[in-house]
Design an enzyme around this catalytic site. Structure first.
Site, mmCIF file in Angstrom:
data_model
loop_
_atom_site.group_PDB
_atom_site.id
_atom_site.type_symbol
_atom_site.label_atom_id
_atom_site.label_comp_id
_atom_site.label_asym_id
_atom_site.label_seq_id
_atom_site.Cartn_x
_atom_site.Cartn_y
_atom_site.Cartn_z
ATOM 1 N N GLY A 251 -36.826 -20.018 13.691
ATOM 2 C CA GLY A 251 -37.708 -20.553 12.663
ATOM 3 C C GLY A 251 -36.963 -21.176 11.498
ATOM 4 N N PHE A 252 -36.172 -20.369 10.779
ATOM 5 C CA PHE A 252 -35.318 -20.836 9.672
ATOM 6 C C PHE A 252 -36.101 -21.496 8.539
ATOM 7 C CE2 PHE A 252 -33.207 -21.425 13.822
ATOM 8 C CZ PHE A 252 -32.318 -20.363 13.754
ATOM 9 N N GLY A 479 -36.070 -13.464 16.812
ATOM 10 C CA GLY A 479 -34.765 -13.279 17.412
ATOM 11 C C GLY A 479 -33.848 -12.411 16.583
ATOM 12 N N ASN A 647 -29.242 -2.050 11.553
ATOM 13 C CA ASN A 647 -28.744 -2.226 12.913
ATOM 14 C C ASN A 647 -27.478 -3.057 12.859
ATOM 15 O OD1 ASN A 647 -28.307 -3.470 15.578
ATOM 16 N ND2 ASN A 647 -30.281 -2.596 16.142
ATOM 17 N N THR A 650 -27.587 -6.403 15.217
ATOM 18 C CA THR A 650 -28.443 -7.508 14.789
ATOM 19 C C THR A 650 -28.022 -8.042 13.426
ATOM 20 O OG1 THR A 650 -30.070 -5.967 13.858
ATOM 21 C CG2 THR A 650 -30.395 -6.677 16.136
ATOM 22 N N GLN A 654 -27.092 -11.919 12.640
ATOM 23 C CA GLN A 654 -27.764 -12.709 11.615
ATOM 24 C C GLN A 654 -26.762 -13.341 10.651
ATOM 25 O OE1 GLN A 654 -30.879 -13.640 12.401
ATOM 26 N NE2 GLN A 654 -31.748 -12.938 10.485
ATOM 27 N N GLY A 719 -31.093 -12.209 6.230
ATOM 28 C CA GLY A 719 -31.281 -13.344 7.115
ATOM 29 C C GLY A 719 -30.746 -14.650 6.572
ATOM 30 N N GLU A 720 -30.635 -14.765 5.226
ATOM 31 C CA GLU A 720 -30.250 -16.036 4.632
ATOM 32 C C GLU A 720 -28.922 -16.005 3.885
ATOM 33 O OE1 GLU A 720 -34.145 -18.165 3.149
ATOM 34 O OE2 GLU A 720 -34.403 -15.997 2.999
#
Length: 753
Positions: A251-252, A479, A647, A650, A654, A719-720
């Site tokens: 998505g992003f 994801g 985690n 993951t 990321q 995530g970013e």
């Protein structure tokens, strides 16, 4: 510090471990179904027709040839399409309004607002027939003057005011005067191009009407946002809209809002009375889905002989579309990164006749950090000072603009760990002094920064009499491992095996979940899950107390331990199965629904609006061909302070993914726009160049694992953060290798030679 250690601040069995994604087998075996893979009886296929001008009015459309194609069901234009309701206005308190991508009411107007705006929808029995017929639709236009050249419109930009989700202007002290009197100064102008989204899964929608009820299969980052926006646009109750999105192929930010393809698939399904699938080509994504705005930045820094900053000036210009979009929060990073008594920050923007811009990984901060961190590096060169030393000399203990004490900040440690691990002490002080055959070798650093936010979520947790647990929440999985992380948290909170927990997600029929943008989803859902688990344990304890000879009479929840699939006090305990069976219950279920006023009050009380952010140190080594100027990234280390890592596997993925995306920003990516027509001239992966395997070195990712005291489980969204600072670290390494400062992205060989 290592990826194999459990997360700091937790005593659980699973949190912090590198647990494999629970949906991995489904994805790798082809069992996972995405939006374009759901079949319905009598399913039809839709394709879009795009405008070929940037601004004007449709005078006529020729659709006869398209209608004559075998299998064509309908050709919808502004002349015959059923109307949609207007999009409405943006409100920070309405998630569905945040999902507005553009104010254009598709197929309800003959006006054209950008080159690529959908002006017709063809529906056919097969995908191929729809695509072919769409290619036969033509239009004649009345052309109007269009503004499509970002650079030429920069002088016309106006200061931004009152933009939602932005910290806004800052004017502390007298930055201009301090700049003029500083012994050392840099004053640089930077530019970044427009970037377009290229998720692995292009946008696709499958829409099905049943009377006034609508079911939509959609790859989205905001299930409830899409649900609310579709309800508004089609005039039906929100509960009549069901959005299903169990898997999203990336998505992003590009899938945070429903774009033209989504709306027109639903419109076509209503108009034809049939289920409709609409899948965008890669070119179609470029035409209809916004990307990151182009930008210019001025960063001016003034410092004393000791390296202390006296002045920070950071101004920027970005763009929106005339029919939507939001300015980028480019100067956000300068609110919190470096201490200075005089700070001036101002963002400006202009409107262009282009598709609305939108969120793209770390909006604002990804490109703002390029300007700020490049300027800091250049100041270090002018002063003959190590760039890490200069950064640490200006590391604040409170928000430089707000004056609020940081709730959590360990950037000094990140730099110390990174410098040792990367071998920073082996870096030659002179530019161009390090060489490996024909390659000039350079090393650069930059600070990573991303403001941490948290929203609210609802969730239900059900404990069954067989000891299994079901968690239900309308969150999104793109994801990053969202259901895996929540499985780990619930398993630890209730003391059950990992395999006993099942997480249901990706469906608006489930309790409301936070969107997956702004790095907010994990923290937001985790807070709800923790609250629900506490309620569940209290409910089970209440049942246990009612049983004869219960070891829990008079016990309070904080005194209890959850382990071995049950409640324990010291060595005495009962399994959940025993408690529920003795009580004659086949399950216990609790729901957590947030109270927004209480949430806001708690935020103010616990955090006091203190700045809260994920930070990190990016270390980069590049090799530059001395003859051709080719730049290759040869080594990378990122050390991050992202609170508790839930985690390890993951999280590392990321962070590494963000770095790779930043390498693309720095070296290869840019959207090219024809300034005569507003047409994107490189709308494909053959011409819009993203990094491939050969462009990416081994990326070493480390994290400090220090809990954030005011976040659930001490976590910060990650995530970013990985993309921030990356283009600057590369530009700084190129400066070290060649002595040349590149101010305009991407860093292509013509700018290095």
């Amino acid at each position: 510090m290592t990826q194999d250690s459990p997360a700091g601040g937790t005593n659980g069995k699973y949190v912090g471990r590198p647990i494999a994604r629970i949906d991995g087998p489904a994805k790798t075996s082809g069992q996972a179904r995405f939006a374009a893979e759901y079949s319905y009886p009598d399913l039809a296929y839709a394709a879009l027709v795009y405008s070929t001008i940037a601004r004007g009015r449709i005078l006529s459309m020729e659709t006869a040839a398209a209608k004559a194609v075998d299998g064509v069901v309908a050709v919808l234009t502004h002349e015959n399409a059923p109307p949609m309701k207007p999009a409405g206005k943006l409100s920070p308190f309405d998630v569905s309004s945040i999902a507005i991508s553009t104010s254009v009411n598709y197929l309800a107007t003959d006006e054209v607002h950008w080159n690529g705006q959908p002006i017709a929808v063809v529906v056919a029995e097969t995908h191929e027939a729809a695509q072919y017929a769409a290619s036969l639709v033509t239009a004649t236009y009345q052309h109007w003057h269009a503004k499509v050249d970002f650079a030429s419109e920069v002088p016309n930009a106006i200061p931004d005011k009152g933009i939602p989700f932005m910290t806004g202007k800052a004017d502390k002290g007298d930055a201009m005067a301090a700049l003029a009197t500083s012994p050392f100064t840099v004053d640089l102008e930077f530019s970044t191009p427009q970037y377009n989204h290229n998720a692995l899964e292009p946008h696709a929608t499958t829409a099905v009407w049943d009377g006034d009820k609508l079911t939509v299969h959609e790859g989205t980052q905001s299930l409830t946002g899409v649900q609310g926006q579709l309800a508004k646009r089609f005039g039906i109750p929100k509960d009549n809209v069901r959005v299903l999105s169990p898997f999203v192929g990336g998505g992003f930010g590009g899938k945070a809002r429903p774009w033209a393809g989504t709306l027109l698939a639903v419109l076509a399904a209503r108009a034809t009375g049939r289920p409709v699938r609409l899948t965008l080509t890669r070119e179609g994504v470029y035409h209809t889905v916004g990307g990151r705005t182009a930008s210019t930045q001025r960063v001016a820094l003034g410092a004393g002989t000791d390296g202390q900053l006296a002045s920070i000036v950071h101004t920027s210009v970005s763009r929106t579309g005339y029919v939507g979009g939001m300015p980028e929060r480019i100067t956000e990073v300068s609110h919190e990164t470096y201490a200075a008594p005089n700070i001036y920050l101002q963002q400006s923007s202009m409107k262009l006749d282009l598709v609305s811009n939108t969120f793209m990984r770390a909006p604002g901060e990804a490109i703002g950090s390029f300007g700020l961190e490049s300027a800091i590096d250049e100041l270090a060169w002018d002063m003959g000072m190590d760039p890490i030393q200069l950064r640490m000399a200006n590391e604040p203990d409170r928000g430089p603009v707000s004056g609020k004490v940081f709730a959590h900040r360990h950037l000094r440690e990140a730099y110390a760990v990174g410098a040792e691990r990367f071998g920073w002490d082996q870096r030659e002080l002179r530019a161009g002094a390090m060489r490996d055959g024909r390659w000039l070798v350079g090393m650069g650093v930059a600070t990573a920064h991303h403001t941490a936010m948290q929203l609210t979520s609802s969730v239900t947790v059900r404990l069954n009499a067989d000891g299994t647990v079901v968690v239900r929440c309308a969150m999104q999985e793109m994801g990053m491992g969202a259901p895996t992380v929540q499985t780990q948290i619930v398993a630890d909170e209730l003391g059950v095996p990992l395999e006993a927990v099942r997480v249901e997600y990706g469906d608006t029929d489930l309790p409301w979940g936070a969107p997956a943008f702004g790095s907010v989803q994990t923290a937001s859902v985790t807070a709800a899950v923790l609250a629900a688990c506490t309620k569940l344990k209290q409910s089970v304890l209440t049942l246990a107390r009612k049983q004869p000879a219960s070891p829990f009479k008079g016990r309070k929840l904080p005194e209890l331990d959850t382990r071995d699939a049950g409640l324990f006090f010291g060595t005495r305990g009962q399994s959940y199965v025993e408690i529920l069976n003795a009580a004659g219950r086949n399950h216990v279920e609790v729901a957590y629904k947030p109270n927004m006023p209480a949430f806001l009050a708690r935020t103010v009380r616990d955090v006091g609006w203190r700045p809260k952010a994920a930070t990190g140190a990016q270390f980069c080594e590049v090799r530059v061909d001395a003859d051709t100027g080719e730049v290759r990234v040869s080594r990378w280390l990122g050390v991050f302070d992202v609170g508790t890592v839930i985690n390890a596997r993951t999280a590392e993925s990321q962070l590494r993914g963000g770095i790779i995306m930043g390498i693309g920003m720095a070296l290869t990516e840019r959207t090219l726009i024809d300034h005569r027509s507003g047409r994107i001239i490189n709308p494909s992966l053959s011409e819009y160049h993203i990094p491939v395997h050969a462009d990416v070195p081994h990326i070493d990712v480390q994290y400090l694992n220090k809990p954030e005291p005011n976040s659930p489980l001490g976590l910060l969204g990650l995530g970013e953060i990985g993309i921030t600072g990356v283009p600057a670290a590369i530009a700084n390494a190129v400066r070290h290798a060649t002595g040349k400062r590149v101010l305009d992205l991407p860093i292509t060989l013509d700018k290095v030679l």
